[in-house]
Design an enzyme around this catalytic site. Sequence first.
Site, PDB file in Angstrom:
ATOM      1  N   ASP A 131       0.626  -1.499  -0.036  1.00  0.00           N
ATOM      2  CA  ASP A 131       0.081  -0.060  -0.113  1.00  0.00           C
ATOM      3  C   ASP A 131       0.391   0.835  -0.203  1.00  0.00           C
ATOM      4  O   ASP A 131       0.498   2.285  -0.086  1.00  0.00           O
ATOM      5  CB  ASP A 131      -0.957   0.162   1.553  1.00  0.00           C
ATOM      6  CG  ASP A 131      -2.458  -0.496   1.294  1.00  0.00           C
ATOM      7  OD1 ASP A 131      -2.578  -0.592  -0.082  1.00  0.00           O
ATOM      8  OD2 ASP A 131      -2.817  -0.600   2.123  1.00  0.00           O
ATOM      9  N   CYS A 185     -18.531 -14.740  -9.169  1.00  0.00           N
ATOM     10  CA  CYS A 185     -19.446 -14.354  -8.558  1.00  0.00           C
ATOM     11  C   CYS A 185     -20.291 -14.826  -9.051  1.00  0.00           C
ATOM     12  O   CYS A 185     -21.549 -14.527  -8.574  1.00  0.00           O
ATOM     13  CB  CYS A 185     -19.611 -12.535  -8.683  1.00  0.00           C
ATOM     14  SG  CYS A 185     -18.055 -11.992  -7.320  1.00  0.00           S
ATOM     15  N   CYS A 191     -23.541  -7.924  -2.229  1.00  0.00           N
ATOM     16  CA  CYS A 191     -22.187  -6.925  -1.720  1.00  0.00           C
ATOM     17  C   CYS A 191     -23.074  -6.435  -2.078  1.00  0.00           C
ATOM     18  O   CYS A 191     -23.251  -4.880  -0.882  1.00  0.00           O
ATOM     19  CB  CYS A 191     -20.863  -7.471  -2.282  1.00  0.00           C
ATOM     20  SG  CYS A 191     -20.933  -7.482  -3.853  1.00  0.00           S
ATOM     21  N   CYS A 236     -15.523  -0.080   7.591  1.00  0.00           N
ATOM     22  CA  CYS A 236     -16.451  -0.704   7.305  1.00  0.00           C
ATOM     23  C   CYS A 236     -16.038  -2.471   6.625  1.00  0.00           C
ATOM     24  O   CYS A 236     -15.495  -2.453   5.483  1.00  0.00           O
ATOM     25  CB  CYS A 236     -17.319  -0.385   5.848  1.00  0.00           C
ATOM     26  SG  CYS A 236     -18.990  -0.683   5.743  1.00  0.00           S
ATOM     27  N   CYS A 239     -20.026  -4.904   3.389  1.00  0.00           N
ATOM     28  CA  CYS A 239     -19.589  -5.691   1.705  1.00  0.00           C
ATOM     29  C   CYS A 239     -19.087  -7.211   1.974  1.00  0.00           C
ATOM     30  O   CYS A 239     -19.678  -7.851   1.699  1.00  0.00           O
ATOM     31  CB  CYS A 239     -19.498  -5.586   0.681  1.00  0.00           C
ATOM     32  SG  CYS A 239     -18.033  -4.312   0.667  1.00  0.00           S
ATOM     33  N   CYS A 243     -20.705 -11.268   1.771  1.00  0.00           N
ATOM     34  CA  CYS A 243     -20.182 -12.074   0.682  1.00  0.00           C
ATOM     35  C   CYS A 243     -20.007 -13.174   0.686  1.00  0.00           C
ATOM     36  O   CYS A 243     -19.564 -14.371   1.787  1.00  0.00           O
ATOM     37  CB  CYS A 243     -18.564 -11.588   0.444  1.00  0.00           C
ATOM     38  SG  CYS A 243     -17.933 -12.557  -1.099  1.00  0.00           S
TER      39      CYS A 243
END
Length: 303
Positions: A131, A185, A191, A236, A239, A243
């Site tokens: 990151d 998916c 989500c 958060c 979502c 899943c």
Amino acid sequence: MNTSLYIPASYIKEKAKEAGFDDCGIAQAEQLHSFSEHYSRWLSLGYNANMHYMEQNTDKRANPKLLLPEAESVISVVVGYKPSQQISRPPFVAQYAYTEDYHKKIKTMLFCLINTIQTDYPTFKANAYVDTAPISDKIWAQRCGLGWIGKHTLLINTKLGTWLNIGELVCNIKTEYDTPMNIRCGECTKCIDSCPNGAITDSGINANRCIAYHTIENKAEQLPADINLGGYVFGCDICQKACPHNAHPQAKIEISDERIKQLENIGTIDEPTFRKIRKNTAMDRIKYTQLTRNIDKNKNNKK
Ligand code: SF4
Ligand code: SF4
């Protein structure tokens, strides 16, 4: 001068495992044209909100050779962070922030891996990222066969689900490459349906609508009236929890009852206690004033 050398992929993966990584994959370092187009569209829609640093170095984000001119390969690694127990009631904190900040931990592990490989291959050269550079961790992890990118835009690994952190080495070796995983998916939209603010779009996450952005990156005194924080005061997980590929997570981090109690009391603590609780965790990114703002916002949402 071509400085690339060959190292077997099996050797690298074995050393990555010894360094403590849960999974490792390798892809050829090349320019990502389709990612560039997708990223430009995302920026043009203003979905980065006030994160203007994301508008910089867009060429480097799509081309690892601009980070290391001798780059031949990208080695992607993941570490699971699913905690052994979770906060049972709001206010919630995203699970990656329950314990030690992953940036330092993974960087240290990546440097250990570089040192180990250099012991056997002294001309091995690599830059380590977590990151910390304009490189898309998720895209490279997907290309390295470590999972697929779900509609919530997160990497889904078959063993760890989405509860993982990603790091990578951009390096000068040639080796055998992994096959990217197909998206699994299907027709699922759980989500998308779960997000309280409709932040998941066909063009990616709209940070202007995302709880993770507002609780952490948004430094304003007041948050937008039409944003529902869903009980969260830092980050958060909504979502991710929705899943189905996260239905049977394997706990990777042991969390004590004492730590859970500390986190469960976050809605009523004073500033010195908050400083103590957030120390060495990702929560170090917010001030006490942001915490109290987020707590108040959740209370107002309930009215
Ligand atoms: S992290 Fe939360 S707010 Fe952001 S897209 Fe997922 S559910 Fe929506
Ligand atoms: S919830 Fe469904 S659509 Fe969303 S990432 Fe998971 S499997 Fe894909």
